[in-house]
Scaffold this active site. Structure first.
Site, PDB file in Angstrom:
ATOM      1  N   LEU A  40      -0.984  -7.106   4.146  1.00 18.65           N
ATOM      2  CA  LEU A  40      -1.139  -7.123   5.589  1.00 18.65           C
ATOM      3  C   LEU A  40      -1.789  -5.815   6.012  1.00 18.65           C
ATOM      4  O   LEU A  40      -1.803  -4.842   5.250  1.00 18.65           O
ATOM      5  CB  LEU A  40       0.221  -7.269   6.276  1.00 18.65           C
ATOM      6  CG  LEU A  40       0.993  -8.552   5.962  1.00 18.65           C
ATOM      7  CD1 LEU A  40       2.416  -8.454   6.506  1.00 18.65           C
ATOM      8  CD2 LEU A  40       0.282  -9.762   6.538  1.00 18.65           C
ATOM      9  N   SER A  41      -2.293  -5.757   7.236  1.00 10.32           N
ATOM     10  CA  SER A  41      -2.957  -4.518   7.648  1.00 10.32           C
ATOM     11  C   SER A  41      -1.991  -3.343   7.631  1.00 10.32           C
ATOM     12  O   SER A  41      -2.400  -2.212   7.359  1.00 10.32           O
ATOM     13  CB  SER A  41      -3.588  -4.676   9.030  1.00 10.32           C
ATOM     14  OG  SER A  41      -2.622  -4.990  10.003  1.00 10.32           O
ATOM     15  N   GLU A  42      -0.696  -3.586   7.907  1.00 12.37           N
ATOM     16  CA  GLU A  42       0.283  -2.498   7.852  1.00 12.37           C
ATOM     17  C   GLU A  42       1.633  -2.999   7.364  1.00 12.37           C
ATOM     18  O   GLU A  42       2.057  -4.108   7.706  1.00 12.37           O
ATOM     19  CB  GLU A  42       0.503  -1.862   9.242  1.00 12.37           C
ATOM     20  CG  GLU A  42      -0.734  -1.285   9.870  1.00 12.37           C
ATOM     21  CD  GLU A  42      -1.180   0.039   9.281  1.00 12.37           C
ATOM     22  OE1 GLU A  42      -0.427   0.616   8.468  1.00 12.37           O
ATOM     23  OE2 GLU A  42      -2.278   0.491   9.637  1.00 12.37           O
ATOM     24  N   THR A  43       2.302  -2.149   6.593  1.00 14.41           N
ATOM     25  CA  THR A  43       3.713  -2.312   6.266  1.00 14.41           C
ATOM     26  C   THR A  43       4.429  -1.054   6.732  1.00 14.41           C
ATOM     27  O   THR A  43       4.022   0.059   6.382  1.00 14.41           O
ATOM     28  CB  THR A  43       3.938  -2.518   4.763  1.00 14.41           C
ATOM     29  OG1 THR A  43       3.316  -3.743   4.347  1.00 14.41           O
ATOM     30  CG2 THR A  43       5.418  -2.582   4.430  1.00 14.41           C
TER      31      THR A  43
ATOM     32  N   CYS B  72       0.568   3.925  13.577  1.00 19.10           N
ATOM     33  CA  CYS B  72       0.311   2.492  13.686  1.00 19.10           C
ATOM     34  C   CYS B  72       1.146   1.928  14.821  1.00 19.10           C
ATOM     35  O   CYS B  72       2.379   1.984  14.782  1.00 19.10           O
ATOM     36  CB  CYS B  72       0.640   1.763  12.385  1.00 19.10           C
ATOM     37  SG  CYS B  72       0.345  -0.017  12.536  1.00 19.10           S
TER      38      CYS B  72
END
Length: 262
Positions: A44-47, A71
């Site tokens: 995913l784009s961020e964790t 983020c």
């Protein structure tokens, strides 16, 4: 080792919209390599990873490729997890990022979550060929923030139908490139490209609005603004410039609760 994991759609009125983020609660930090491996596996784009320490929530964010300074959507997702699933008491959460300092999220009476982030400082940039070549048509203005470039275009249609070359974008030395224009039904629209950090196009980028909000506040002469990110999934944001802070409001929806085995 067994870890809990949540996947939340942030800046979304319903699942399958907005920006999906993974959230992993921890008792103590894993190694940087382990957190990076989990983020890459999630793809995913961020964790976001967090621990609770002395009534503050310490938070870190990883793309599939790198740890990042800030983020927004993954912080919104983390606040949603804490309030809806992890028994956090109260409606205000004090976050601390080793890279970005104090951050806050408040649950409002209407159910929206409000991020309170530091405002970015922008400098006018030249429209150099290496910056404009990946895009067609050519932008009319450029700015440089702490981590991203912003390219301003003439209208919303150009942002929707933008032609771009991700390979060329990946050679720009920045976390990402934000493209933006004044909106037709909202104050401004945007898209975000970050192939240099493993995110070809981010669906909804909260942190980008810490740059976009002061820019459009000055251009439009107003401090409260409506915004939409024009990715395929799309997402709506409500932004307010409050001195040197930016407040960003949105909704979040839980998609998945599971376990990680490492």
């Amino acid at each position: 080792m067994e870890l809990k994991i949540y996947q939340v759609d942030a800046f979304a009125e319903k699942v399958f919209s907005g920006n999906p983020a993974a959230v992993v609660p921890l008792k103590a930090w894993l190694s940087e390599g382990e957190m990076q491996d989990i983020a890459a596996e999630n793809n995913l784009s961020e964790t976001a990873f967090y621990i609770i320490e002395n009534e503050r929530v310490l938070i870190r964010w990883f793309t599939p490729g790198v740890e990042v300074d800030l983020c927004g959507h993954a912080t919104l997702a983390t606040a949603h997890v804490l309030l809806e699933h992890e028994g956090y008491q109260g409606n205000e959460i004090s976050f601390f990022s080793p890279r970005s300092g104090d951050l806050a999220v408040k649950r409002l009476e209407d159910g929206f979550l409000e991020l309170d982030f530091p405002s970015d400082t922008l400098e006018k940039a030249e429209l150099n060929p290496w910056l404009t070549a990946p895009f067609q048509p050519i932008p009319v203005e450029a700015y440089k923030g702490k981590t991203d470039y912003i390219l301003v275009f003439d209208n919303e249609t150009q942002i929707k139908n933008l032609h771009y070359d991700l390979h060329k974008i990946s050679h720009i030395r920045a976390r990402g490139v934000i493209v933006t224009a004044q909106g037709e039904e909202v104050d401004f629209v945007s898209r975000f490209f970050g192939p240099m950090v493993g995110v070809p196009e981010d669906p909804v980028t909260g942190s980008a609005h810490t740059s976009l909000t002061p820019l459009w506040a000055e251009k439009l002469g107003k401090h409260e603004l409506t915004a939409r990110q024009l990715s395929k999934r799309g997402g709506n944001l409500f932004c307010e410039l409050d001195g040197e802070r930016v407040k960003i409001r949105g909704e979040a929806k839980t998609y998945l609760i599971g376990k990680i085995y490492i």
